[in-house]
Scaffold this motif. Structure first.
Motif, PDB file in Angstrom:
ATOM      1  N   LEU A   1      58.013  52.692  35.901  1.00  0.00           N
ATOM      2  CA  LEU A   1      56.671  52.431  36.432  1.00  0.00           C
ATOM      3  C   LEU A   1      56.412  50.927  36.560  1.00  0.00           C
ATOM      4  O   LEU A   1      55.962  50.457  37.602  1.00  0.00           O
TER       5      LEU A   1
ATOM      6  N   LEU B   1      53.174  53.826  24.060  1.00  0.00           N
ATOM      7  CA  LEU B   1      51.762  53.865  24.442  1.00  0.00           C
ATOM      8  C   LEU B   1      51.231  55.209  23.958  1.00  0.00           C
ATOM      9  O   LEU B   1      51.576  56.257  24.504  1.00  0.00           O
TER      10      LEU B   1
ATOM     11  N   GLN C   1      48.745  55.753  38.783  1.00  0.00           N
ATOM     12  CA  GLN C   1      49.628  55.887  37.651  1.00  0.00           C
ATOM     13  C   GLN C   1      49.690  54.597  36.830  1.00  0.00           C
ATOM     14  O   GLN C   1      49.682  54.636  35.616  1.00  0.00           O
ATOM     15  N   ALA C   2      49.731  53.474  37.554  1.00  0.00           N
ATOM     16  CA  ALA C   2      49.804  52.198  36.851  1.00  0.00           C
ATOM     17  C   ALA C   2      48.535  51.965  36.045  1.00  0.00           C
ATOM     18  O   ALA C   2      48.572  51.343  34.992  1.00  0.00           O
TER      19      ALA C   2
ATOM     20  N   HIS D   1      48.604  56.861  24.116  1.00  0.00           N
ATOM     21  CA  HIS D   1      47.706  57.740  24.871  1.00  0.00           C
ATOM     22  C   HIS D   1      48.436  58.451  26.018  1.00  0.00           C
ATOM     23  O   HIS D   1      47.842  59.257  26.717  1.00  0.00           O
ATOM     24  N   LEU D   2      49.721  58.121  26.189  1.00  0.00           N
ATOM     25  CA  LEU D   2      50.463  58.762  27.277  1.00  0.00           C
ATOM     26  C   LEU D   2      51.487  59.749  26.708  1.00  0.00           C
ATOM     27  O   LEU D   2      52.077  59.476  25.659  1.00  0.00           O
TER      28      LEU D   2
ATOM     29  N   ARG E   1      46.956  54.082  34.395  1.00  0.00           N
ATOM     30  CA  ARG E   1      46.942  54.881  33.180  1.00  0.00           C
ATOM     31  C   ARG E   1      47.589  54.183  31.994  1.00  0.00           C
ATOM     32  O   ARG E   1      47.434  54.631  30.857  1.00  0.00           O
ATOM     33  N   VAL E   2      48.335  53.113  32.236  1.00  0.00           N
ATOM     34  CA  VAL E   2      49.002  52.467  31.107  1.00  0.00           C
ATOM     35  C   VAL E   2      48.010  51.829  30.142  1.00  0.00           C
ATOM     36  O   VAL E   2      48.338  51.603  28.994  1.00  0.00           O
ATOM     37  N   VAL E   3      46.813  51.525  30.628  1.00  0.00           N
ATOM     38  CA  VAL E   3      45.789  51.010  29.721  1.00  0.00           C
ATOM     39  C   VAL E   3      44.868  52.170  29.379  1.00  0.00           C
ATOM     40  O   VAL E   3      44.330  52.808  30.273  1.00  0.00           O
ATOM     41  N   PRO E   4      44.713  52.473  28.079  1.00  0.00           N
ATOM     42  CA  PRO E   4      43.888  53.628  27.731  1.00  0.00           C
ATOM     43  C   PRO E   4      42.440  53.422  28.183  1.00  0.00           C
ATOM     44  O   PRO E   4      41.945  52.291  28.189  1.00  0.00           O
TER      45      PRO E   4
ATOM     46  N   GLN F   1      48.656  45.989  21.620  1.00  0.00           N
ATOM     47  CA  GLN F   1      49.917  46.707  21.460  1.00  0.00           C
ATOM     48  C   GLN F   1      50.437  47.208  22.804  1.00  0.00           C
ATOM     49  O   GLN F   1      51.635  47.136  23.087  1.00  0.00           O
ATOM     50  N   VAL F   2      49.504  47.693  23.626  1.00  0.00           N
ATOM     51  CA  VAL F   2      49.889  48.174  24.956  1.00  0.00           C
ATOM     52  C   VAL F   2      50.547  47.039  25.739  1.00  0.00           C
ATOM     53  O   VAL F   2      51.604  47.204  26.355  1.00  0.00           O
TER      54      VAL F   2
ATOM     55  N   LEU G   1      58.206  54.703  31.500  1.00  0.00           N
ATOM     56  CA  LEU G   1      57.423  53.470  31.627  1.00  0.00           C
ATOM     57  C   LEU G   1      58.180  52.308  32.286  1.00  0.00           C
ATOM     58  O   LEU G   1      57.630  51.635  33.170  1.00  0.00           O
TER      59      LEU G   1
END
Lengths: 299, 225
Positions: free
Chosen positions: B104, B90, A15-16, B92-93, A18-21, A204-205, B101
């Motif tokens: 997480l 984000l 899951q972690a 893409h989510l 996934r935070v970076v596309p 941005q992420v 988030l």
């Protein structure tokens, strides 16, 4: 950085991550670069091991032996050979002295004259193979005694042509080692560039994560994990291909001389397996450093 | 909760804010108002550590902000929910993961918080949009999602920067309602807004104090609103 930090960086969770596309293009480039570098590293490694082996073998085989050549008129040949053998037997430090038989001498010369030449009609000198003990013998003394008692004898202790060969093999090995270091450095540089590109693309992420309370370690590990895994997979594939290539190299043979036998021997085959681990370690360090440089600029 | 003591902020030689002293007591409700460009966003950023003051001292949860290292700063941010003016996500989510988030990144067990997340999304009226991606949301939906993300960690302080900036009156009333409810739950609330109508509407529901920035100084506005 503690072992625990490294472990948590590498383990992480799905899951972690996934935070970076996901980024298809840089991922493929990193895979390709680490694969290609690992492939080259395998060959450099094979070259370094083989040249090391070559240097050792030459130094070893030639160091403990010498040749006595007897040039004498045909009627005195047998006498002088007997005399020389007798002197060698009496010399302390000579383990064994043996006159080569006519068949052996023919075999030595046949690569140059062809098998059909009647060598016994030629005035070929008699060769005596001398093996030293570990202590060695007094060369000057032996030469002096031989010149007095066996005028046609010439002692050749091989050092003359052994040294440049060993030096050549040694510098070949040094070159191969430098290549391995350069390959490691180039891998680090390229992964740093890829990581910097990924960090910049995801500015941005990173900012959003930082604002919702993510620690640097969390953010960095999302990137570090990716690049480490890519480097590991890429270089594993590269190593497998490289080892396949080395496997296809011709076996060591008399005819091929020093150009054959370039592959790995025995436990040497295990050494390339360290390449993916090294590649992953390089990627880990490079991405970690890049991520921390980027994060330091954010509040 | 948050104390500003003679805080000043200057950039490029010009002073934006000076001599700002204010205390946000636990459970208080503050509005921050002033003309555009007066430094409302800057003042909020000073409160949650996105900017460091060039003069004076900011104390958050009794700790000098300047003495916090990067990890402590991250931990501090988990106790302050922030609704940003441009509420970035984000992209893409899906929305539900964006709202979760903060859980997480702080290593909370997401499965254990699923019920909370569902309830929170219902509270902000976004339950049907759980699987939508942030770029598909309307302005009002983004503002509400940002608010949900800000409060999911159950922070002690909620800071909102123009939360009703680009939504219609009805939606801004709804957002205000949510913030008032949070305040009733005991959260300290600080809202930057230049919408006087909104402030008046709030004053009828909650004991709100109004801080105004004018001429680079912070003043406590009287009852003239």
């Amino acid at each position: 950085m503690s072992a625990g930090t490294i472990r948590s960086l590498l383990m992480g969770d799905k899951q972690a991550d996934r935070v970076v596309p996901p980024t298809g293009f840089t991922a493929r480039l990193t895979l390709f670069v680490s694969g290609a570098m690992a492939f080259l590293a395998v060959f450099a490694l094979a070259l370094s091991l083989a040249s090391g082996r070559l240097a050792d073998r030459w130094a070893d085989e030639l160091a403990r032996s010498a040749t006595l050549r007897i040039n004498a008129p045909a009627d005195q040949m047998a006498d002088q050979t007997m005399m020389a053998l007798e002197i060698l037997r009496q010399t302390p430090g000579v383990a064994e002295a043996r006159a080569l038989t006519a068949e052996e001498q023919t075999a030595l010369l046949s690569p140059w004259f062809g098998p059909n030449l009647p060598i016994d009609t030629l005035p070929v000198p008699q060769l005596i193979e001398v093996r030293e003990t570990d202590e060695g013998y007094d060369q000057a003394g032996l030469r002096l005694r031989l010149s007095a008692e066996v005028p046609g004898a010439v002692l050749d202790d091989h050092t003359r042509w052994r040294d440049p060969l060993v030096a050549a093999a040694t510098s070949l090995r040094r070159l191969a080692l430098v290549s391995i270091l350069l390959i490691g450095g180039a891998t680090a540089a390229m992964i740093t560039l890829a990581a910097n590109a990924a960090l910049a693309a995801n500015a941005q992420v990173i900012e959003v994560l930082r604002l919702v309370g993510a620690r640097d370690r969390f953010i960095a590990s999302a990137f570090v994990r990716r690049f480490t895994l890519r480097a590991l997979i890429g270089s594993s594939v590269g190593v497998v291909l490289g080892m396949g290539g080395v496997l296809l190299l011709p076996e060591a043979s008399q005819e091929g001389g020093f150009l054959t036998g370039l592959g790995f021997r025995g436990v040497g085959w295990l050494l390339p397996l360290a390449v993916p681990i090294m590649g992953a370690a390089v990627a880990f360090a490079a991405t970690w450093a890049a991520a921390h440089r980027t994060l330091k600029e954010l509040t | 909760m948050i104390e500003l003591d003679n805080v000043g902020y200057s950039y490029g030689g010009g002073e934006l804010l000076g001599d700002v002293s204010v205390q946000l007591a636990p459970g208080s409700f503050h509005f921050l108002t002033g003309p555009s460009g007066a430094g409302k966003t800057t003042l909020l950023k000073l409160c949650y550590g996105a900017l460091q003051p060039t003069a004076g001292q900011v104390r958050v949860f009794d700790e000098d902000m300047r003495k916090l290292d990067r990890d402590q700063m991250a931990l501090m941010r988990r106790r302050i929910g922030v609704v940003h003016q441009d509420c970035r996500f984000l992209d893409h989510l899906p929305l539900s993961e964006n709202i979760a988030l903060p859980l997480l990144v702080s290593g909370k067990d997401l499965n254990g918080e699923e019920e909370n997340l569902r309830e929170l999304m219902k509270w902000v009226g976004l339950a049907p949009r759980a699987d939508a991606l942030p770029p598909e949301l309307s302005g009002g939906e983004r503002q509400r999602a940002a608010l949900a993300r800000a409060v999911i960690m159950s922070p002690d302080v909620v800071i909102a920067d123009e939360p009703t900036g680009n939504v219609d009156w009805e939606m801004s009333q709804r957002l205000l309602q949510l913030l008032v409810e949070l305040n009733r739950m005991g959260k300290t609330v600080l809202i930057a807004s230049h919408d006087l109508g909104l402030i008046r509407a709030a004053k009828s529901q909650v004991q709100a104090r109004v801080l105004r920035i004018s001429n680079r100084r912070l003043q406590l506005a009287g009852a003239d609103l």
